[in-house]
Write an enzyme that holds these catalytic residues in place. Structure first.
Site, short mmCIF file in Angstrom:
data_model
loop_
_atom_site.label_atom_id
_atom_site.label_comp_id
_atom_site.label_asym_id
_atom_site.label_seq_id
_atom_site.Cartn_x
_atom_site.Cartn_y
_atom_site.Cartn_z
N VAL A 1 -18.09 -36.94 2.62
CA VAL A 1 -17.66 -38.32 2.93
C VAL A 1 -18.76 -38.96 3.77
O VAL A 1 -19.30 -38.34 4.69
CB VAL A 1 -16.31 -38.32 3.69
N HIS B 1 -12.98 -36.10 11.76
CA HIS B 1 -13.41 -37.40 11.25
C HIS B 1 -12.90 -37.54 9.83
O HIS B 1 -12.19 -36.64 9.32
CB HIS B 1 -14.94 -37.53 11.32
N GLN C 1 -22.82 -23.16 3.39
CA GLN C 1 -21.60 -22.50 3.87
C GLN C 1 -20.57 -22.39 2.74
O GLN C 1 -19.96 -21.34 2.54
CB GLN C 1 -21.01 -23.31 5.03
N GLY D 1 -14.15 -37.05 7.04
CA GLY D 1 -14.50 -35.93 6.16
C GLY D 1 -13.40 -34.87 6.23
O GLY D 1 -12.90 -34.40 5.19
N HIS D 2 -13.00 -34.50 7.46
CA HIS D 2 -11.91 -33.53 7.61
C HIS D 2 -10.62 -34.10 7.03
O HIS D 2 -9.85 -33.40 6.38
CB HIS D 2 -11.65 -33.22 9.09
N GLU E 1 -18.54 -30.23 0.84
CA GLU E 1 -19.89 -30.02 0.26
C GLU E 1 -20.99 -30.38 1.26
O GLU E 1 -22.14 -30.04 1.06
CB GLU E 1 -20.08 -30.90 -0.98
N MET F 1 -13.58 -27.05 13.31
CA MET F 1 -13.91 -26.82 14.72
C MET F 1 -13.55 -28.08 15.52
O MET F 1 -14.10 -28.32 16.60
CB MET F 1 -15.39 -26.46 14.87
N GLY F 2 -12.67 -28.89 14.97
CA GLY F 2 -12.21 -30.09 15.69
C GLY F 2 -13.21 -31.23 15.61
O GLY F 2 -14.07 -31.25 14.74
O1 PAF Z 1 -17.40 -25.85 8.85
C1 PAF Z 1 -16.91 -25.58 9.94
O2 PAF Z 1 -16.40 -26.45 10.67
C2 PAF Z 1 -16.92 -24.14 10.43
O3 PAF Z 1 -18.09 -23.50 10.07
C3 PAF Z 1 -15.68 -23.34 10.00
C4 PAF Z 1 -15.61 -23.20 8.49
C5 PAF Z 1 -14.42 -24.02 10.52
C6 PAF Z 1 -15.73 -21.92 10.61
O4 PAF Z 1 -15.75 -21.96 11.97
#
Ligand code: PAF
Length: 293
Positions: A177, A34, A154, A36-37, A149, A30-31
């Protein structure tokens, strides 16, 4: 890096990849990117021929309008970071691209995880997550998809979803992270003031205290199972760290059996458990989790 704002441009890009028999890795986000992404993305870049990142703030997974409005939006720096890491494509759809006017919600009902912990505290949240992930998987049909994680519940729901619907995508989970002080990285951290970020360190301190005390108990009592009364006592000791800080409001602190995501009130050392915590610091909701044996 290609920036794809429509489904048709995404499809053109995917055709190019498939023509070359390219293996596709996908990182949905969702932008407010950081480290972690970036760690999910670098795993995908390493494992696959092409990596696609999506940035879409999915309104359906926010149960509070204010939370959706205040969710951090940093698209300029997100694009810069994606270019620097050599991501191949960014899918950046609009709301109308993802949800057409007559969109009918599918009822997903495959797991008790929808209604506990995050699901109980944020009604409709996981339905929103699964809806958008299903749509994205349908569009991209990735070979592998990467989830952190940090959002442990989720991650488990997505794994079950893929299994339940026989989707041909491999879910790769990546470790949380943390910053140098231990705070789990989260887009929401961008909204914390410095003193709040300091207070937020108490999440990981609480989790680590519980983990430490559980292993001390095991050592002291030579592997005797940790019974309900003992576990309650250890949880209380750990949670004192949170309660002592007036900036933090505890939402939940629970232990589940990793295998089936059921609450537990004892520890059997032959099984794996996870402690999960959620708090509010002002209006900002933070979650974290740790494996405890
Ligand atoms: O973890 C997230 O950022 C969101 O829940 C995801 C998996 C991108 C779904 O919108």
């Amino acid at each position: 890096m290609e920036i794809l704002r429509s489904i048709s441009s995404l499809q053109t890009f995917l055709q190019k990849c498939r023509k070359q028999n390219g293996v596709i890795g996908f990182v949905p986000t969702m932008g407010a990117l950081h480290q972690g992404h970036l760690s999910l993305l670098s795993n995908s870049i390493k494992d696959n021929d092409y990596t696609i990142c999506s940035i879409y703030i999915n309104p359906k997974q926010f149960n509070k309008k204010e939370d959706l409005i205040s969710y951090p939006r940093t698209i300029g720096s997100d694009i810069e970071q994606l270019k620097q890491i050599h991501c191949d494509a960014l899918f950046l759809p609009s709301d109308s691209e993802m949800y057409h006017a007559a969109d009918v919600s599918i009822v997903y009902d495959f797991t008790h995880l929808f209604n506990m912990l995050e699901g109980e505290k944020r009604p409709g949240h996981f339905l929103g997550v699964v809806t958008i992930v299903h749509k994205l998987f349908n569009l991209i049909n990735p070979d592998k998809a990467y989830f952190g994680e940090k959002d442990y519940q989720q991650l488990q729901i997505i794994k079950l979803f893929v299994k339940n619907y026989n989707l041909p995508v491999e879910i790769i989970s990546c470790a949380t992270v943390r910053n140098s002080k231990g705070l789990a990285l989260s887009s929401r951290n961008k909204n914390l003031k410095p003193h709040e970020a300091e207070a937020a360190l108490n999440l990981v301190k609480t989790l680590k205290k519980l983990k430490h005390d559980v292993s001390e108990f095991k050592r002291t009592y030579s592997n005797a199972p940790l019974k309900k009364q003992d576990l309650i006592r250890l949880k209380h000791l750990a949670i004192k760290i949170i309660i002592a800080n007036p900036l933090i409001k505890l939402d939940y602190f629970e232990i589940i059996e990793s295998e089936n995501f059921r609450f537990t009130d004892y520890i059997d050392y032959n099984k794996n458990y996870r402690a999960l915590i959620a708090v509010y610091i002002g209006e900002i909701r933070l979650i974290d989790n740790i494996s405890i044996n």
